[in-house]
Design a protein around this motif. Structure first.
Motif, PDB file in Angstrom:
ATOM      1  N   GLY A  29       0.815  -1.200   0.000  1.00 41.29           N
ATOM      2  CA  GLY A  29       0.000   0.000   0.000  1.00 41.29           C
ATOM      3  C   GLY A  29       0.851   1.253   0.000  1.00 41.29           C
ATOM      4  N   LEU A  30       1.950   1.231   0.749  1.00 47.18           N
ATOM      5  CA  LEU A  30       2.862   2.370   0.800  1.00 47.18           C
ATOM      6  C   LEU A  30       3.510   2.614  -0.559  1.00 47.18           C
ATOM      7  N   VAL A  31       3.944   1.546  -1.214  1.00 51.31           N
ATOM      8  CA  VAL A  31       4.563   1.679  -2.537  1.00 51.31           C
ATOM      9  C   VAL A  31       3.585   2.310  -3.524  1.00 51.31           C
ATOM     10  N   LEU A  32       2.336   1.847  -3.491  1.00 51.02           N
ATOM     11  CA  LEU A  32       1.312   2.389  -4.381  1.00 51.02           C
ATOM     12  C   LEU A  32       1.075   3.872  -4.108  1.00 51.02           C
ATOM     13  N   ALA A  33       1.030   4.249  -2.826  1.00 54.23           N
ATOM     14  CA  ALA A  33       0.792   5.650  -2.459  1.00 54.23           C
ATOM     15  C   ALA A  33       1.970   6.540  -2.841  1.00 54.23           C
ATOM     16  N   ILE A  34       3.180   6.055  -2.633  1.00 54.65           N
ATOM     17  CA  ILE A  34       4.371   6.849  -2.954  1.00 54.65           C
ATOM     18  C   ILE A  34       4.438   7.161  -4.448  1.00 54.65           C
ATOM     19  N   ARG A  35       4.163   6.159  -5.255  1.00 53.18           N
ATOM     20  CA  ARG A  35       4.212   6.363  -6.709  1.00 53.18           C
ATOM     21  C   ARG A  35       3.205   7.423  -7.149  1.00 53.18           C
ATOM     22  N   GLU A  36       2.003   7.366  -6.576  1.00 54.69           N
ATOM     23  CA  GLU A  36       0.985   8.345  -6.951  1.00 54.69           C
ATOM     24  C   GLU A  36       1.288   9.720  -6.370  1.00 54.69           C
ATOM     25  N   ALA A  37       1.867   9.756  -5.173  1.00 57.80           N
ATOM     26  CA  ALA A  37       2.212  11.030  -4.545  1.00 57.80           C
ATOM     27  C   ALA A  37       3.208  11.804  -5.400  1.00 57.80           C
ATOM     28  N   GLU A  38       4.182  11.120  -5.957  1.00 64.37           N
ATOM     29  CA  GLU A  38       5.173  11.774  -6.806  1.00 64.37           C
ATOM     30  C   GLU A  38       4.519  12.326  -8.077  1.00 64.37           C
ATOM     31  N   ARG A  39       3.536  11.606  -8.602  1.00 65.35           N
ATOM     32  CA  ARG A  39       2.823  12.095  -9.788  1.00 65.35           C
ATOM     33  C   ARG A  39       2.009  13.350  -9.468  1.00 65.35           C
ATOM     34  N   ARG A  40       1.546  13.436  -8.232  1.00 62.40           N
ATOM     35  CA  ARG A  40       0.697  14.559  -7.823  1.00 62.40           C
ATOM     36  C   ARG A  40       1.519  15.691  -7.219  1.00 62.40           C
ATOM     37  N   GLY A  41       2.829  15.632  -7.341  1.00 65.03           N
ATOM     38  CA  GLY A  41       3.678  16.740  -6.922  1.00 65.03           C
ATOM     39  C   GLY A  41       4.041  16.759  -5.454  1.00 65.03           C
ATOM     40  N   LEU A  42       3.882  15.638  -4.760  1.00 67.96           N
ATOM     41  CA  LEU A  42       4.263  15.554  -3.356  1.00 67.96           C
ATOM     42  C   LEU A  42       5.561  14.771  -3.212  1.00 67.96           C
ATOM     43  N   HIS A  43       6.323  15.095  -2.188  1.00 68.40           N
ATOM     44  CA  HIS A  43       7.548  14.344  -1.928  1.00 68.40           C
ATOM     45  C   HIS A  43       7.188  12.948  -1.446  1.00 68.40           C
ATOM     46  N   LYS A  44       7.916  11.937  -1.934  1.00 71.14           N
ATOM     47  CA  LYS A  44       7.619  10.558  -1.553  1.00 71.14           C
ATOM     48  C   LYS A  44       7.830  10.322  -0.060  1.00 71.14           C
ATOM     49  N   GLU A  45       8.711  11.144   0.547  1.00 75.54           N
ATOM     50  CA  GLU A  45       8.962  10.992   1.980  1.00 75.54           C
ATOM     51  C   GLU A  45       7.728  11.330   2.815  1.00 75.54           C
ATOM     52  N   LEU A  46       6.787  12.071   2.228  1.00 74.58           N
ATOM     53  CA  LEU A  46       5.595  12.475   2.964  1.00 74.58           C
ATOM     54  C   LEU A  46       4.824  11.259   3.460  1.00 74.58           C
ATOM     55  N   PHE A  47       4.614  10.280   2.585  1.00 81.11           N
ATOM     56  CA  PHE A  47       3.848   9.096   2.985  1.00 81.11           C
ATOM     57  C   PHE A  47       4.673   8.149   3.845  1.00 81.11           C
ATOM     58  N   VAL A  48       5.989   8.177   3.674  1.00 79.13           N
ATOM     59  CA  VAL A  48       6.840   7.383   4.564  1.00 79.13           C
ATOM     60  C   VAL A  48       6.735   7.928   5.979  1.00 79.13           C
ATOM     61  N   ASP A  49       6.798   9.250   6.100  1.00 82.50           N
ATOM     62  CA  ASP A  49       6.654   9.877   7.423  1.00 82.50           C
ATOM     63  C   ASP A  49       5.272   9.604   8.008  1.00 82.50           C
TER      64      ASP A  49
END
Length: 270
Positions: free
Chosen positions: A34-54
């Motif tokens: 689930g985290l991997v899926l969210a990180i990939r989409e977050a980067e597409r939407r202009g968010l840093h991938k670290e955001l969902f890791v945090d």
């Protein structure tokens, strides 16, 4: 024949001083994917991938605590007699609705601290939540819990299920409905639906509301088949009451946010 059926060993890895149970391992896999899926989409939407890791560093432990607390509250007659069992989450007893409450509250606070839209985070995370739930139900399968009422072996065979699922549904001399499987498949279908809704470019927050709506519909009907429901009263299943409430809330928020002008931005907006 049935007398020789042995359940799957709940221990995935035995290191002597440390045992890793399938239940925890499967939930961990669900969280990771689930985290991997969210990180990939977050980067597409202009968010840093670290955001969902945090976010997940806070959300996972808080959600587990809330999920266990939720379950223990409704099983207090038992846990008040055996308080030492409360921490033994590897034996099962984690309520998804409790985890959802914990995750949403954590995300609300996290979004305010990070100065990011909660609805933007929730939309991105919605398919990941359903994916994690779909995978996590297989932990219930290993523990032979979250099943439905009695059925025959012939009934399960007519569903064209693999033998390992049929055999695992044989518990104390009786076959049971594999409701864990019904919910897992419903959730996987929901992941496809939510990923498709991204292309529709709904208003911000509406993919998350669609998640609440989709999951709650499936949970309401599947819960009616289960034999281990947490009960609000003698006749009211807590999960069904909460599912109906979430359906109403999701629809109400969808309508209110659109007509009040709170949902002007769209999912694909920069």
């Amino acid at each position: 024949m049935e007398q020789n059926i042995q359940p799957i060993n709940r221990v995935a890895l035995d290191l002597g001083v440390l045992q890793i149970n399938w239940y925890g391992l499967i939930i961990g896999i669900g969280v990771l994917l689930g985290l991997v899926l969210a990180i990939r989409e977050a980067e597409r939407r202009g968010l840093h991938k670290e955001l969902f890791v945090d976010l997940i560093l806070f959300a996972v432990p808080i959600s587990i605590i809330c999920a266990r607390t939720y379950y223990v509250i409704f099983q207090w007659d038992y846990y008040s007699q055996y308080p030492g069992e409360i921490i033994k989450i590897w034996n099962g007893g984690i309520a998804i609705h409790g985890a959802l409450i914990g995750a949403v509250l954590t995300a609300v606070v996290f979004a305010k601290v990070k100065k990011v839209s909660f609805w933007k985070i929730a939309d991105i995370a919605a398919p990941s939540l359903l994916l994690g739930q779909a995978i996590g139900r297989w932990g219930n399968f290993i523990n032979q819990e979250a099943h439905g009422g009695e059925v025959t072996r012939a009934f399960l065979e007519n569903l064209h299920l693999p033998q390992f699922i049929i055999n695992q549904m044989y518990i104390n001399g009786v076959y049971y409905h594999p409701t864990f499987l019904y919910e897992s498949l419903w959730n996987l279908l929901g992941v496809v639906v939510l990923l498709s809704l991204r292309k529709v470019n709904l208003r911000r927050g509406e993919i998350f509301l669609a998640y609440l709506f989709w999951y709650s519909i499936g949970r309401f009907f599947i819960e009616g088949l289960r034999t281990d429901s947490l009960m609000l009263t003698e006749s009211l299943r807590m999960a069904q009451v909460l599912s109906l409430s979430l359906i109403v809330v999701a629809i109400a928020l969808f309508v209110y946010r659109r007509f009040s002008g709170m949902a002007k931005q769209r999912y694909l907006d920069a």
